[in-house]
Design an enzyme around this catalytic site. Structure first.
Site, PDB file in Angstrom:
ATOM      1  N   THR A   1      -0.583  13.695   4.542  1.00  0.00           N
ATOM      2  CA  THR A   1      -1.468  12.816   4.038  1.00  0.00           C
ATOM      3  C   THR A   1      -2.906  13.095   4.816  1.00  0.00           C
ATOM      4  OG1 THR A   1      -0.759  11.569   6.006  1.00  0.00           O
ATOM      5  CG2 THR A   1       0.057  10.992   3.831  1.00  0.00           C
TER       6      THR A   1
ATOM      7  N   LYS B   1     -11.068 -10.391   7.404  1.00  0.00           N
ATOM      8  CA  LYS B   1     -10.625 -11.956   7.417  1.00  0.00           C
ATOM      9  C   LYS B   1     -11.733 -12.627   8.323  1.00  0.00           C
ATOM     10  CE  LYS B   1      -6.406 -14.417   7.925  1.00  0.00           C
ATOM     11  NZ  LYS B   1      -5.055 -14.615   8.101  1.00  0.00           N
TER      12      LYS B   1
ATOM     13  N   TRP C   1      -9.446 -14.309   3.460  1.00  0.00           N
ATOM     14  CA  TRP C   1      -9.758 -13.036   3.166  1.00  0.00           C
ATOM     15  C   TRP C   1     -10.875 -12.794   2.281  1.00  0.00           C
ATOM     16  CZ3 TRP C   1      -7.088 -10.288   6.515  1.00  0.00           C
ATOM     17  CH2 TRP C   1      -5.683 -10.563   6.742  1.00  0.00           C
TER      18      TRP C   1
ATOM     19  N   GLU D   1       2.208  10.039  -0.794  1.00  0.00           N
ATOM     20  CA  GLU D   1       3.726   9.655  -0.613  1.00  0.00           C
ATOM     21  C   GLU D   1       4.350   9.528  -1.975  1.00  0.00           C
ATOM     22  OE1 GLU D   1       1.312   8.809   0.977  1.00  0.00           O
ATOM     23  OE2 GLU D   1       1.747   8.204   2.996  1.00  0.00           O
TER      24      GLU D   1
END
Ligand code: ADP
Length: 539
Positions: A180, A436, A441, A326
């Site tokens: 990654t 936030k 959110w 992944e």
């Protein structure tokens, strides 16, 4: 008790090489060289050269499971590595040439890479690495003579006869690995097997997903070191599809010239590539054109609806995919399910601008902050978790991390999303990019997409900055299109069509460019480092 009567033959990518060489010997693999000329091979050449590479690696002492790193652009020899290294029982490790030399060195050491196959034009980068590769094989990509300190890839493979027996293997044996990129932490290695790759390829090549078919021609702009080039090399070899590799020439002008010359009808890459290309196509339509009917697989980051609409006007169809290193990587793709075929245009674009629906042979669930599974109601927001035969269950040589895997064996993707009743996934953020504010959110992805729909805006990235009263507030970084400009007031007015007043950014930063990660995505971590007070960086 009844048993299946089916044979147990290990799934194997070796069978793809043989099939492609025998059934599609004339189909071409075109590579753009450093001098911009084109080199043509066929699948018959590919089969011969791949077998020769495998035989040469064995003769050089490669043992089963040994890692062979590649540091290469997209071209025919890299494709031969995809198949030739596993054919010899080795594990191909694609190194990301856009990372800093120290990072590449760390990754190659961590993976214990034994041999390296590197493009001659990347030798300056190679010379900065601090890794003791046992053998360095140089691809004479530019045509210049290869320094005698190294092995010349062409001579290396030519010395070996085509007569070669594939190294026997089990279907779970490793064939390749990819780290990654480390955008959100230390890079971690994912190791793919024959089995995971064959299942992923069969799945992704369904008509509703890639749908590659006879006569297609594919240009992968996605680097071959980025999540297996999204699996496309395997799909093309499986179906005998022509490949057009751009080599090191990834500027939009260069890509458009290649598209004109070779007319690929299927291209793939991250949104930033296509945002830059759109500028050229819109600013100089007399000079730059896209041929009609092009399919574009775009993913790796949220795809703005405005981008999909703009390319549709130019006759190209963008298909968005979501996934990660992944997940091999395809985990969802946007297409229209039958019950939505007749919906109005706006609704259709909304679906195409989503991450699409989960692919088969994989389980997907949405888990809220309290660990409960969310309803698929288009409103409940949670973390996406996945499980399946082409999803990694751990990282290479890293102790199992509870923040990446659940106790019951699901991968925690770190992507926050909602899923509607039809199964369409809407990614709202990465966990680390969440904003936030005042206990609520704000989706940075939604805000960026709307900003990029403004006629003056080329690129937008929205980050959270700490705020004593509201916890966090959104800050919008914006890049203007050529010769265009606007004001924070106008952008706020534009956003207020979809966002409540309290959600609108108080602060705008107008930049020349948004920093990019090593895989070409907007790099929010860099923006946060630049605009947040130093002590406040999210881990
Ligand atoms: P990196 O972590 O370096 O970006 P990957 O290429 O594996 O490495 O990136 C996977 C991540 O990219 C996903 O977890 C997700 O956050 C993001 N991503 C990929 N496709 C999409 C998409 N269609 N929409 C939104 N985000 C996406």
């Amino acid at each position: 008790m009844i048993r299946s009567t089916m044979q147990r033959v290990p799934l194997s990518i070796n069978s793809l090489v043989e099939r492609a060489g025998k059934l599609f010997p004339q189909v071409e693999i075109v590579s753009r060289l450093p001098d911009k000329s084109l080199r043509r091979h066929t699948f018959a050449d590919f089969r011969r050269r791949t077998r020769q590479l495998a035989a040469a690696l064995l003769a050089a002492g490669l043992k089963k499971g040994d890692r062979v790193a590649t540091l290469c652009w997209n071209h025919h020899a890299h494709l031969e590595c995809y198949f030739g290294i596993p054919a010899a029982g080795g594990v191909m490790h694609t190194l990301n040439l856009r990372l800093a030399p120290d990072e590449i060195s760390w990754i190659a050491e961590h993976a214990q890479d034994r041999f390296l196959i590197v493009d001659d034009i990347l030798l300056p980068l190679f010379r900065q690495l601090k890794v003791g590769f046992e053998k360095v094989i140089v691809v004479p990509f530019s045509g210049a003579p290869v320094d005698s300190a190294f092995l010349n890839y062409e001579e290396f493979i030519q010395k070996s006869a085509e007569a070669f027996s594939y190294v026997p293997h089990e279907e779970d044996d490793p064939i390749s690995m990819c780290y990654t990129s480390g955008t959100t932490g230390r890079p971690k290695g994912v190791v793919y097997s024959h089995r995971s790759t064959i299942i992923h390829t069969l799945m992704a090549n369904q008509p509703d997903y890639w749908g590659l078919a006879a006569g297609d021609s594919v240009c992968p702009v996605t680097p071959m070191f980025h999540a297996n080039c999204w699996g496309i090399p395997y799909g093309c070899v499986m179906m005998g599809i022509k490949l057009v590799f751009p080599g090191p020439h990834l500027h939009p002008e260069d890509l458009l010239a290649l598209f004109q010359a070779e007319k690929p009808n299927f291209v793939l890459g991250v949104p930033t590539i296509w945002l830059a290309m759109l500028q050229l196509l819109e600013n100089d339509p007399a000079r730059y054109k896209l041929h009609a009917g092009m399919k574009m697989l775009v993913g790796g980051a949220a795809v703005p609806e405005s981008l999909i609409r703009s390319f549709a006007k130019l006759g190209a169809e963008i298909r968005q995919g979501w996934g990660m290193t992944e997940t091999s990587p395809v985990a969802s793709i946007a297409y229209l399910k039958p019950e939505l075929r007749d919906v109005a245009e706006d609704e259709r674009y909304r679906r195409f601008a989503s991450a699409g629906v989960p692919v088969p042979v994989m389980d997907l669930r949405l888990i809220d902050e309290n660990g409960k599974e969310c309803e698929w109601d288009g409103a409940s927001v949670g973390e996406l978790q996945v499980r399946g035969p082409f999803i990694t269950g751990s990282y290479h040589n890293v102790p199992q991390e509870p923040e990446r895997f659940t106790d019951d064996g699901w991968l925690r993707t770190g992507d926050v999303a909602s899923i509607d009743a039809h199964g369409y996934i809407r990614i709202t953020d990465r966990t680390k990019d969440l904003i936030k504010s005042g206990g609520e959110w704000i989706s940075s992805v939604d805000m960026e997409n709307l900003l990029m729909a403004h006629p003056a805006v080329l690129e937008a990235a929205v980050i959270a900055i700490p705020d004593p009263k509201w916890t966090e507030r959104p800050l919008a970084c914006v890049v203007f299109k050529l010769n265009k400009k606007t004001t924070p007031e106008e952008l706020r007015a534009h956003l207020s069509s979809h966002f409540a007043k309290w959600q609108l950014p108080d602060r705008f930063e107008f930049l020349d460019a948004i920093p990019r990660t090593a895989t070409g995505k907007f790099w929010k971590l860099k923006l946060r480092e630049r605009f947040r007070p130093a002590a406040a960086e999210k881990n």
